[in-house]
Design an enzyme around this catalytic site. Structure first.
Site, PDB file in Angstrom:
ATOM      1  N   GLY A 172      22.267 -23.390  97.039  1.00 15.10           N
ATOM      2  CA  GLY A 172      22.254 -22.259  97.970  1.00 15.10           C
ATOM      3  C   GLY A 172      22.037 -22.717  99.410  1.00 15.10           C
ATOM      4  O   GLY A 172      22.707 -22.247 100.335  1.00 15.10           O
ATOM      5  N   ARG A 191      13.627 -15.211  97.182  1.00 13.04           N
ATOM      6  CA  ARG A 191      12.475 -14.391  96.795  1.00 13.04           C
ATOM      7  C   ARG A 191      11.185 -15.091  97.223  1.00 13.04           C
ATOM      8  O   ARG A 191      11.139 -16.321  97.354  1.00 13.04           O
ATOM      9  CB  ARG A 191      12.475 -14.165  95.284  1.00 13.04           C
ATOM     10  CG  ARG A 191      12.338 -15.452  94.519  1.00 13.04           C
ATOM     11  CD  ARG A 191      12.376 -15.251  93.039  1.00 13.04           C
ATOM     12  NE  ARG A 191      12.273 -16.558  92.377  1.00 13.04           N
ATOM     13  CZ  ARG A 191      12.140 -16.725  91.082  1.00 13.04           C
ATOM     14  NH1 ARG A 191      12.099 -15.676  90.279  1.00 13.04           N
ATOM     15  NH2 ARG A 191      12.046 -17.925  90.553  1.00 13.04           N
ATOM     16  N   SER A 192      10.161 -14.263  97.402  1.00 15.14           N
ATOM     17  CA  SER A 192       8.851 -14.827  97.726  1.00 15.14           C
ATOM     18  C   SER A 192       7.953 -14.580  96.528  1.00 15.14           C
ATOM     19  O   SER A 192       7.472 -13.473  96.314  1.00 15.14           O
ATOM     20  CB  SER A 192       8.294 -14.128  98.971  1.00 15.14           C
ATOM     21  OG  SER A 192       6.993 -14.584  99.228  1.00 15.14           O
ATOM     22  N   ALA A 238      21.835 -19.941  86.179  1.00 13.79           N
ATOM     23  CA  ALA A 238      22.649 -19.140  85.254  1.00 13.79           C
ATOM     24  C   ALA A 238      21.752 -18.546  84.170  1.00 13.79           C
ATOM     25  O   ALA A 238      20.688 -19.080  83.859  1.00 13.79           O
ATOM     26  CB  ALA A 238      23.718 -20.032  84.630  1.00 13.79           C
ATOM     27  N   GLY A 292      28.394 -30.620  93.671  1.00 14.99           N
ATOM     28  CA  GLY A 292      26.983 -30.960  93.810  1.00 14.99           C
ATOM     29  C   GLY A 292      26.459 -30.585  95.180  1.00 14.99           C
ATOM     30  O   GLY A 292      27.124 -29.875  95.951  1.00 14.99           O
ATOM     31  N   LYS A 345      35.577 -23.610  85.561  1.00 14.19           N
ATOM     32  CA  LYS A 345      34.468 -24.491  85.994  1.00 14.19           C
ATOM     33  C   LYS A 345      33.806 -25.117  84.774  1.00 14.19           C
ATOM     34  O   LYS A 345      33.445 -26.294  84.777  1.00 14.19           O
ATOM     35  CB  LYS A 345      33.453 -23.683  86.820  1.00 14.19           C
ATOM     36  CG  LYS A 345      32.178 -24.460  87.162  1.00 14.19           C
ATOM     37  CD  LYS A 345      32.440 -25.625  88.125  1.00 14.19           C
ATOM     38  CE  LYS A 345      31.417 -26.734  88.120  1.00 14.19           C
ATOM     39  NZ  LYS A 345      30.062 -26.445  88.409  1.00 14.19           N
ATOM     40  N   HIS A 348      36.044 -27.777  83.528  1.00 12.79           N
ATOM     41  CA  HIS A 348      35.918 -28.877  84.504  1.00 12.79           C
ATOM     42  C   HIS A 348      34.707 -29.732  84.124  1.00 12.79           C
ATOM     43  O   HIS A 348      34.785 -30.966  84.062  1.00 12.79           O
ATOM     44  CB  HIS A 348      35.744 -28.283  85.910  1.00 12.79           C
ATOM     45  CG  HIS A 348      35.238 -29.245  86.948  1.00 12.79           C
ATOM     46  ND1 HIS A 348      33.923 -29.683  86.991  1.00 12.79           N
ATOM     47  CD2 HIS A 348      35.865 -29.870  87.978  1.00 12.79           C
ATOM     48  CE1 HIS A 348      33.780 -30.523  87.992  1.00 12.79           C
ATOM     49  NE2 HIS A 348      34.937 -30.647  88.611  1.00 12.79           N
ATOM     50  N   ARG A 605      41.238 -27.051  49.545  1.00 13.89           N
ATOM     51  CA  ARG A 605      40.790 -25.666  49.784  1.00 13.89           C
ATOM     52  C   ARG A 605      41.287 -24.744  48.677  1.00 13.89           C
ATOM     53  O   ARG A 605      40.598 -23.847  48.211  1.00 13.89           O
ATOM     54  CB  ARG A 605      41.285 -25.175  51.152  1.00 13.89           C
ATOM     55  CG  ARG A 605      40.629 -25.880  52.328  1.00 13.89           C
ATOM     56  CD  ARG A 605      41.220 -25.451  53.654  1.00 13.89           C
ATOM     57  NE  ARG A 605      40.747 -24.126  54.041  1.00 13.89           N
ATOM     58  CZ  ARG A 605      41.517 -23.055  54.163  1.00 13.89           C
ATOM     59  NH1 ARG A 605      42.814 -23.148  53.912  1.00 13.89           N
ATOM     60  NH2 ARG A 605      41.012 -21.905  54.503  1.00 13.89           N
ATOM     61  N   HIS A 611      42.250 -20.741  48.262  1.00 13.97           N
ATOM     62  CA  HIS A 611      42.616 -20.307  49.616  1.00 13.97           C
ATOM     63  C   HIS A 611      44.125 -20.263  49.832  1.00 13.97           C
ATOM     64  O   HIS A 611      44.570 -19.856  50.891  1.00 13.97           O
ATOM     65  CB  HIS A 611      41.959 -21.224  50.656  1.00 13.97           C
ATOM     66  CG  HIS A 611      40.464 -21.071  50.700  1.00 13.97           C
ATOM     67  ND1 HIS A 611      39.839 -19.885  50.979  1.00 13.97           N
ATOM     68  CD2 HIS A 611      39.461 -21.966  50.458  1.00 13.97           C
ATOM     69  CE1 HIS A 611      38.529 -20.048  50.929  1.00 13.97           C
ATOM     70  NE2 HIS A 611      38.275 -21.304  50.605  1.00 13.97           N
TER      71      HIS A 611
HETATM   72  P1  NDP Z   1      17.884 -24.519  91.962  1.00 12.16           P
HETATM   73  O1  NDP Z   1      16.978 -24.531  90.788  1.00 12.16           O
HETATM   74  O2  NDP Z   1      17.758 -25.582  92.962  1.00 12.16           O
HETATM   75  O3  NDP Z   1      17.788 -23.115  92.705  1.00 12.16           O
HETATM   76  C1  NDP Z   1      17.779 -21.920  92.005  1.00 12.16           C
HETATM   77  C2  NDP Z   1      17.582 -20.779  92.963  1.00 12.16           C
HETATM   78  O4  NDP Z   1      17.598 -19.555  92.221  1.00 12.16           O
HETATM   79  C3  NDP Z   1      16.251 -20.827  93.687  1.00 12.16           C
HETATM   80  O5  NDP Z   1      16.435 -20.405  95.012  1.00 12.16           O
HETATM   81  C4  NDP Z   1      15.421 -19.810  92.914  1.00 12.16           C
HETATM   82  O6  NDP Z   1      14.416 -19.184  93.682  1.00 12.16           O
HETATM   83  C5  NDP Z   1      16.457 -18.788  92.578  1.00 12.16           C
HETATM   84  N1  NDP Z   1      16.056 -17.959  91.439  1.00 12.16           N
HETATM   85  C6  NDP Z   1      15.837 -18.362  90.166  1.00 12.16           C
HETATM   86  N2  NDP Z   1      15.501 -17.304  89.407  1.00 12.16           N
HETATM   87  C7  NDP Z   1      15.515 -16.217  90.211  1.00 12.16           C
HETATM   88  C8  NDP Z   1      15.247 -14.838  90.019  1.00 12.16           C
HETATM   89  N3  NDP Z   1      14.928 -14.371  88.818  1.00 12.16           N
HETATM   90  N4  NDP Z   1      15.330 -14.022  91.084  1.00 12.16           N
HETATM   91  C9  NDP Z   1      15.677 -14.496  92.295  1.00 12.16           C
HETATM   92  N5  NDP Z   1      15.950 -15.788  92.547  1.00 12.16           N
HETATM   93  C10 NDP Z   1      15.865 -16.640  91.509  1.00 12.16           C
HETATM   94  O7  NDP Z   1      19.381 -24.504  91.336  1.00 12.16           O
HETATM   95  P2  NDP Z   1      20.726 -25.060  91.949  1.00 12.16           P
HETATM   96  O8  NDP Z   1      20.851 -24.655  93.368  1.00 12.16           O
HETATM   97  O9  NDP Z   1      20.898 -26.496  91.591  1.00 12.16           O
HETATM   98  O10 NDP Z   1      21.794 -24.279  91.063  1.00 12.16           O
HETATM   99  C11 NDP Z   1      22.097 -22.905  91.264  1.00 12.16           C
HETATM  100  C12 NDP Z   1      23.287 -22.587  90.381  1.00 12.16           C
HETATM  101  O11 NDP Z   1      24.398 -23.423  90.771  1.00 12.16           O
HETATM  102  C13 NDP Z   1      23.058 -22.872  88.904  1.00 12.16           C
HETATM  103  O12 NDP Z   1      23.759 -21.933  88.119  1.00 12.16           O
HETATM  104  C14 NDP Z   1      23.666 -24.243  88.727  1.00 12.16           C
HETATM  105  O13 NDP Z   1      24.067 -24.504  87.396  1.00 12.16           O
HETATM  106  C15 NDP Z   1      24.860 -24.157  89.655  1.00 12.16           C
HETATM  107  N6  NDP Z   1      25.371 -25.436  90.135  1.00 12.16           N
HETATM  108  C16 NDP Z   1      24.527 -26.447  90.480  1.00 12.16           C
HETATM  109  C17 NDP Z   1      25.032 -27.646  90.932  1.00 12.16           C
HETATM  110  C18 NDP Z   1      24.138 -28.763  91.349  1.00 12.16           C
HETATM  111  O14 NDP Z   1      24.659 -29.880  91.556  1.00 12.16           O
HETATM  112  N7  NDP Z   1      22.832 -28.551  91.493  1.00 12.16           N
HETATM  113  C19 NDP Z   1      26.497 -27.866  91.052  1.00 12.16           C
HETATM  114  C20 NDP Z   1      27.284 -26.684  90.748  1.00 12.16           C
HETATM  115  C21 NDP Z   1      26.727 -25.538  90.285  1.00 12.16           C
HETATM  116  P3  NDP Z   1      12.895 -19.815  93.745  1.00 12.16           P
HETATM  117  O15 NDP Z   1      12.983 -20.865  94.787  1.00 12.16           O
HETATM  118  O16 NDP Z   1      12.084 -18.656  94.149  1.00 12.16           O
HETATM  119  O17 NDP Z   1      12.590 -20.313  92.371  1.00 12.16           O
END
Ligand code: NDP
Length: 633
Positions: A172, A191-192, A238, A292, A345, A348, A605, A611
């Site tokens: 993100g 989120r906090s 996910a 990544g 994906k 992939h 079978r 079968h």
């Molecule tokens: P991180 O664990 O680094 O980040 C996850 C984010 O999701 C955090 O900001 C976390 O917030 C937030 N989060 C988790 N649960 C909740 C919730 N219930 N409500 C609100 N926010 C939530 O994961 P990545 O950035 O590595 O991966 C994110 C997605 O991208 C995944 O699906 C992953 O499989 C996919 N992905 C990852 C790759 C990689 O190389 N890392 C490559 C391609 C896809 P908080 O900080 O508060 O926990």
């Protein structure tokens, strides 16, 4: 422009707003020709022909106001076509404020009015005609007019963002920065929660220099900054987290808004979420992102799928931040309907699992079979990476092999139990769902599972001891043959992955274009390679041929398959497990056999389970059963 049906308070709010902003106020009613006023006073609704001169006159007035200091105009502006007419001469964008409220409140206000030409009965027609503008700032008329005006001014002063992003984790953060670096106004939210209170604030403070970035830990404020229809990308883990975020977001969204799930969600979940959000008239785009952390920052490969309207609305933004192919085109394309973006994906990642395992197996053959040093293997991988074997994964493996801690190579210190997050396993079960052979990829998944049994493997190695080895006498030949075998296995692995996509695409009628898919995988993603570039052209020239029936691959594999078989045989004789190399030659032998061993399976079978079977010498419409036991006895 303050708009709404009669009784919504346009004139009152408009007047106070104009006073606060120190600009002129005009009431749309004053622009009506006398005929329209008489018609309305007699209780007859206006038709669009009546409205045309009225709208034209206001449009010209707005253009003059825009050239001066601006102004506030109160007008019902019920239909989109009216609003387009109103804005036709203005050289600046109009800021729209929509006053909305319940029918009961509107009726009550209208019946309390005195000396006004509008009759409450016309409210019904107006409410039916109203097409609420998604792009307008929407205010609830139940609030006092002064409060409404303060909110409008606050909103006008608020910086607006083109795109929102939720989840400032590894991906993100990088995607947010990538968007901001491409001059896209972006609002980001994290989120906090206990232990994670500072994520948003820390991100904001380290990126103060980015004036087009706004960061929030309050969902309501975050959503308010987004231009309608809102486009919000979720980069959360996910699974249940995605559903939680959807539920948290829903109360803040309006019809036509778009959520984009950029995580590695299962494609069946994505299809389910698309259907669920459709019920709320909200779009959901399932968007694979590969590359990544670094790719997300500098340019990933992006695979959006879902309703065409929604994907088309987000594509311009995604294309801006995506990697570029050799022709400079964005590595991002509309994959197709439903969860197709997340599906490709997932495959992939399946191809990626097998590609990684092939390199790991080749490394082991060079290390244990040929007895080479790690430095020597790094040199060999670098040399392989110059030609048709060039790939991102081979390149990074050569880099990895050169990293040392003191005198020790870091790889030697890494615990040999592979982890996985699910996409490889999902792709295997998905292949089973459509009956697609998936040998190399499922074997790569199983190899990780086997590696994870570290303690048991250690115990077994003690019991079984060393395998009696039969080393090659000619190391150079062995290395050369391994290179050929590696090329053949890669072609087979890609064929397996792409054919599984073709089969599933046909099953779900997604119409996935394999050449275009290969194109967006030529850069930004983990499986980018010279072979992927070759596939772009091969699938373009042969859109409906099985990959391994394409002439160039037939030609190559006919020459390479014996070497692949020999390399597997040699390695097995050396006691080296070769699950993915073996799966490749097994697939190739099976695929190129006119006669398979399945006649024995069919007979078995039929023997134990009645079968039935079909016969080569009869019509394939007919089925047969034999009472095998009785005949044998
Ligand atoms: P991180 O664990 O680094 O980040 C996850 C984010 O999701 C955090 O900001 C976390 O917030 C937030 N989060 C988790 N649960 C909740 C919730 N219930 N409500 C609100 N926010 C939530 O994961 P990545 O950035 O590595 O991966 C994110 C997605 O991208 C995944 O699906 C992953 O499989 C996919 N992905 C990852 C790759 C990689 O190389 N890392 C490559 C391609 C896809 P908080 O900080 O508060 O926990």
């Amino acid at each position: 422009m303050v708009l709404g049906v009669s009784g919504s308070g346009k004139s009152t709010v408009g007047t106070i707003l104009a006073e606060a902003l120190k600009i002129p106020f005009d009431d749309g009613d004053d622009f009506h020709p006398i005929e329209n006023k008489e018609k309305m006073a007699s209780g007859q609704p206006l038709n669009d022909q009546d409205r045309q001169p009225w709208l034209e006159s206001m449009a010209r007035h707005l253009a003059v106001q825009a050239k001066n200091r601006g102004g506030v105009l109160a007008c019902s502006a019920l239909k989109e076509i009216y609003r387009q007419t109103l804005g036709q001469y203005c050289h600046l964008p109009i800021q729209w404020v929509y006053l909305s409220g319940s029918r009961e409140l509107l009726e009550q206000r209208l019946s309390n009015r005195q000396g006004h030409f509008f009759k409450p009965e016309l409210l019904q027609t107006q409410l039916e005609t109203m097409e609420p503008p998604r792009y307008a700032y929407n205010v609830d008329i139940a609030k006092p007019p002064k409060t409404i005006v303060s909110e409008i001014i606050e909103n006008m002063n608020m910086k607006k963002s083109d795109l929102g992003l939720i989840g400032l984790g590894v991906m993100g953060k990088s995607l947010t920065l990538n968007l901001a670096h491409h001059d896209i106004n972006v609002s980001a939210y994290n989120r906090s929660v206990l232990g994670e209170e500072h994520v948003a604030k820390d991100f904001a403070s380290t990126n103060k220099h980015l004036t087009n970035l706004q960061v929030f830990d309050d969902l309501s404020s975050f959503v308010k900054t987004l231009i309608s229809p809102r486009k919000i990308m979720l980069m959360v883990n996910a699974g249940p987290a995605v559903d939680h975020v959807i539920q948290d977001l829903l109360p803040f969204l309006e019809e036509g808004d778009i959520m984009i799930d950029g995580g590695n969600s299962h494609y069946h979940d994505t299809t389910r979420r698309i259907d669920l959000l459709n019920q709320h008239s909200i779009h959901f785009v399932g968007c694979g992102v590969s590359g990544g952390e670094e790719g997300a920052l500098k340019g990933p490969s992006i695979m959006p799928g879902g309703d065409k309207e929604a994907v088309d609305a987000v594509l311009p933004y995604l294309k801006q931040i995506a990697a570029r192919d050799q022709q400079g085109k964005a590595c991002c394309t509309n994959i197709g309907l439903q969860g197709s973006g997340h599906f490709v994906k997932m495959v992939h990642n399946g191809i990626e699992y097998a590609e990684m395992q092939l390199i790991a197996e080749a490394y082991t053959v060079l290390r244990e079979g040929a007895g080479l040093s790690i430095d020597e293997i790094a040199v060999i991988f670098k040399e392989w990476n110059q030609g048709e074997l060039k790939s991102y994964l081979l390149e990074i493996t050569a880099d990895i092999l050169m990293v040392k801690e003191g005198d020790v190579h870091l790889v030697e210190l890494i615990y040999d139990a592979a982890q996985q997050k699910g996409t490889g396993g999902w792709s295997t079960t998905s292949a089973l769902e459509v009956g697609a052979p998936f040998g190399t990829i499922s074997e790569a998944v199983m190899a990780r599972c086997l590696s994870a049994l570290k303690a048991t493997r250690v115990e077994a190695s003690e019991h079984y001891g060393d395998y009696p080895k039969n080393p090659s006498e000619n190391t150079e030949t062995m290395i050369a043959e391994l290179k050929v075998a590696y090329h053949a296995a890669r072609v087979v692995n890609h064929a397996i992955g792409f054919e599984m996509i073709r089969t599933t695409s046909t099953e779900y009628r997604w119409d996935i274009n394999l050449s275009e898919l290969a194109r967006i995988w030529t850069n930004g993603c983990i499986i980018r390679s010279s072979l992927m570039e070759q596939l772009v052209q091969e699938y373009s020239d042969n859109p409906s041929k099985h990959t391994l029936l394409i002439d160039s691959f037939i030609h190559q594999l006919k020459g390479e398959r014996i070497t692949l078989a020999n390399t597997v045989a040699y390695s097995l004789q050396m006691g080296i497990a070769m699950p993915v190399f073996s799966a490749a030659i097994n697939y190739l032998h099976g695929f190129t056999s006119e006669q398979s061993s399945a006649h024995i399976i069919q007979a078995q079978r039929d023997y134990f389970g009645s079968h039935t079977y079909k016969r080569k010498d009869r019509s394939l419409e007919d089925v047969f059963h034999t009472d095998w036991q009785q005949i044998v006895e």
